[in-house]
Design a protein around this motif. Structure first.
Motif, short mmCIF file in Angstrom:
data_model
loop_
_atom_site.label_atom_id
_atom_site.label_comp_id
_atom_site.label_asym_id
_atom_site.label_seq_id
_atom_site.Cartn_x
_atom_site.Cartn_y
_atom_site.Cartn_z
N ARG A 77 27.14 45.97 13.21
CA ARG A 77 26.66 44.71 12.72
C ARG A 77 25.06 44.81 12.88
N LYS A 78 24.84 45.15 14.10
CA LYS A 78 23.24 45.29 14.69
C LYS A 78 22.29 46.20 13.80
N ARG A 79 23.26 47.34 13.69
CA ARG A 79 22.32 48.60 12.98
C ARG A 79 22.17 48.13 11.48
N ILE A 80 23.20 47.46 10.64
CA ILE A 80 22.92 46.86 9.58
C ILE A 80 21.87 45.88 9.46
N ALA A 81 21.71 45.07 10.45
CA ALA A 81 20.84 44.10 10.54
C ALA A 81 19.36 44.61 10.62
N LEU A 82 19.26 45.52 11.48
CA LEU A 82 18.11 46.29 11.41
C LEU A 82 17.66 47.17 10.23
N LYS A 87 30.50 32.14 20.59
CA LYS A 87 29.74 33.59 19.78
C LYS A 87 28.60 33.08 19.17
N TYR A 88 28.38 31.73 18.90
CA TYR A 88 27.49 31.41 17.99
C TYR A 88 26.71 30.26 18.86
N PRO A 89 25.91 30.51 19.82
CA PRO A 89 25.35 29.16 20.46
C PRO A 89 24.31 28.55 19.63
N ASP A 90 23.80 27.43 19.87
CA ASP A 90 23.01 26.63 19.11
C ASP A 90 21.62 26.99 19.37
N ILE A 91 21.03 27.48 18.12
CA ILE A 91 19.46 28.11 18.18
C ILE A 91 18.55 27.40 19.26
N SER A 92 18.74 25.94 19.01
CA SER A 92 17.77 25.36 19.61
C SER A 92 17.86 25.23 21.24
N LYS A 93 18.86 25.84 21.73
CA LYS A 93 18.83 25.97 23.27
C LYS A 93 18.52 27.24 23.44
N GLU A 94 18.77 28.22 22.61
CA GLU A 94 18.25 29.53 23.14
C GLU A 94 16.56 29.89 22.65
N LEU A 95 16.17 29.33 21.60
CA LEU A 95 14.89 29.65 21.22
C LEU A 95 14.07 28.44 21.16
N TYR A 125 7.83 34.88 19.49
CA TYR A 125 8.96 36.19 19.84
C TYR A 125 8.50 37.44 18.79
N SER A 126 8.88 38.17 19.47
CA SER A 126 8.97 39.79 18.42
C SER A 126 9.96 39.81 17.73
N SER A 127 9.91 40.65 16.71
CA SER A 127 10.99 40.71 15.93
C SER A 127 12.23 41.32 16.68
N VAL A 128 11.78 42.19 17.60
CA VAL A 128 12.77 43.05 18.56
C VAL A 128 13.81 42.06 19.37
N ASN A 129 13.02 40.96 19.92
CA ASN A 129 13.73 39.62 20.65
C ASN A 129 14.68 38.93 19.72
N LEU A 130 14.71 38.93 18.19
CA LEU A 130 15.38 38.06 17.40
C LEU A 130 16.55 38.85 16.83
N PHE A 131 17.33 39.45 17.94
CA PHE A 131 18.54 40.12 17.28
C PHE A 131 19.87 39.45 18.12
N MET A 132 20.30 38.35 17.62
CA MET A 132 21.46 37.54 18.39
C MET A 132 22.15 36.81 17.28
N GLY A 183 25.54 32.72 12.36
CA GLY A 183 25.23 34.09 11.93
C GLY A 183 24.55 34.96 12.76
N PHE A 184 23.84 35.96 12.34
CA PHE A 184 23.16 36.72 13.10
C PHE A 184 21.71 36.85 12.58
N ILE A 185 20.73 36.40 13.65
CA ILE A 185 19.31 36.83 13.12
C ILE A 185 18.94 37.98 13.36
N ASN A 186 18.21 38.68 12.19
CA ASN A 186 17.95 40.01 12.31
C ASN A 186 16.41 40.28 12.18
N GLY A 187 15.65 39.61 12.94
CA GLY A 187 14.35 39.66 12.87
C GLY A 187 13.42 38.80 11.74
N LYS A 188 11.92 39.12 12.07
CA LYS A 188 11.22 38.33 11.23
C LYS A 188 10.80 39.23 10.16
#
Length: 161
Positions: free
Chosen positions: A3-8, A48-56, A64-71, A125-130
């Motif tokens: 999944r991460k490779r597909i997102a990237l 598996k899907y934490p609240d984004i407001s608690k993470e970022l 945040y760099s695009s590299v940090n936004l894979f979660m 879902g899965f954040i896959n960068g900017k």
């Protein structure tokens, strides 16, 4: 492919604005991923899907760099700022944490239930960068005023309307 490779690969494709022809297997992988989103009336909290407001920090995603936004995250009660439906019946959604925010999230997904503009929605879902809103998104029907705006891209697994 995991999944991460597909997102990237999806993120890189969007960033480079490469034209993908119909024989490209990545296009079908992305479409299959988009079709995997499930509609639910109410999304339950999931570790598996934490609240984004608690993470970022949602007020300034530029830090945040695009590299940090894979979660994996949950966008809980986000506002549907704009939407479009393309020829593949996929929704192109621009979401914001609150109605007056200029921090945009872009999700391209299928939905069995209609999604309406100016409503609240929750997505796991899965954040896959900017990336930026490009011609493809505008051609799908998004408002021209969003052209070239910075967005955080996300692949949807579950949608709560």
């Amino acid at each position: 492919m995991n999944r991460k490779r597909i997102a990237l690969l999806t993120g890189l494709t969007i960033l480079t604005s490469t034209i993908v022809n119909t024989t490209n297997p990545l296009r079908y992988a992305t479409k299959a991923q988009a079709e995997a989103a499930q509609n639910k009336s109410n999304l339950k909290p999931n570790s598996k899907y934490p609240d984004i407001s608690k993470e970022l920090d949602l007020t300034s995603m530029d830090q945040y760099s695009s590299v940090n936004l894979f979660m994996n995250v949950t966008l809980k009660n986000f506002y549907v700022k704009d939407l479009a439906i393309d020829e593949y019946d996929q929704y192109h959604l621009i979401l914001t944490p609150i109605k007056s925010s200029d921090q945009y999230f872009l999700i391209v997904t299928k939905s069995k239930q209609p999604i309406k503009k100016n409503r609240k929605i929750s997505i796991q879902g899965f954040i896959n960068g900017k990336t930026r809103i490009d011609d493809k998104q505008i051609d799908a029907g998004l408002n021209q005023k969003y052209f070239n705006k910075k967005v955080v891209s996300m692949l949807a697994d579950n949608i709560g309307l």
